[in-house]
Scaffold this active site. Structure first.
Site, PDB file in Angstrom:
ATOM      1  N   CYS A  46       0.926  -1.441   0.081  1.00  0.00           N
ATOM      2  CA  CYS A  46       0.079  -0.119   0.167  1.00  0.00           C
ATOM      3  C   CYS A  46       0.812   1.446   0.061  1.00  0.00           C
ATOM      4  CB  CYS A  46      -0.878   0.199   1.034  1.00  0.00           C
ATOM      5  SG  CYS A  46      -2.207  -1.377   1.374  1.00  0.00           S
ATOM      6  N   THR A  47       1.974   1.271   0.869  1.00  0.00           N
ATOM      7  CA  THR A  47       2.645   2.325   0.793  1.00  0.00           C
ATOM      8  C   THR A  47       3.587   2.446  -0.482  1.00  0.00           C
ATOM      9  OG1 THR A  47       2.960   2.072   3.137  1.00  0.00           O
ATOM     10  CG2 THR A  47       4.624   3.319   2.020  1.00  0.00           C
TER      11      THR A  47
END
Length: 152
Positions: A46-47
């Site tokens: 996600c990051t």
């Protein structure tokens, strides 16, 4: 069922990391909106995906398009996440009712309690022009989003 290209995008209002309301329909007639659903803040894939947006923000957020990301994390988690990573775009909290917007778009993972990786490009008329869905652990390629934006 996941919202598909050619369908009207479900409208929603959520709060961002600054506790400001974001309403999708407010962009009708003004800008396209790229909606990026992701499972959870502070996780590796996600990051990485959101950093791809951050690092090429002028492509994803400009006079023609607004980018937003959505997860079931709280406004407060998003605040810390955005500050830590330097995100200059709205991180929307689909916190309560839990995952309601992800459910509207057909990307909520009932077993895990968070959104799968869904991406939707909504044009100025409110119609979805691009849609994709990946499961947890399956990263997305931001180039496909660039291509979808370029095709508008």
């Amino acid at each position: 069922m996941t919202v598909a290209a050619g369908e009207q995008a479900p409208d929603f209002t959520l709060r961002d990391q600054n506790n400001e309301e974001f309403t999708l329909s407010a962009y009708r007639g003004k800008q396209a909106v790229l909606i990026i659903f992701y499972p959870l803040a502070f996780t590796g894939i996600c990051t990485g995906e959101l950093c791809s947006v951050r690092d090429d923000l002028h492509t994803f957020q400009n006079d023609a398009v607004q980018v937003v990301s959505v997860s079931v994390d709280s406004v407060y988690s998003h605040k810390i996440f955005s500050e830590r990573e330097g995100y200059q775009f709205p991180l929307l909290a689909d916190f309560w009712p839990h995952g309601a917007v992800a459910q509207l778009y057909g990307v909520f993972n009932e077993d895990a309690g968070f959104a799968n990786r869904g991406t939707f490009l909504v044009d100025r008329t409110g119609v979805v022009r691009f849609a994709e869905l990946n499961g947890p652990g399956e990263g997305r390629d931001a180039q496909t989003w660039r291509d979808a934006i370029a095709a508008l």
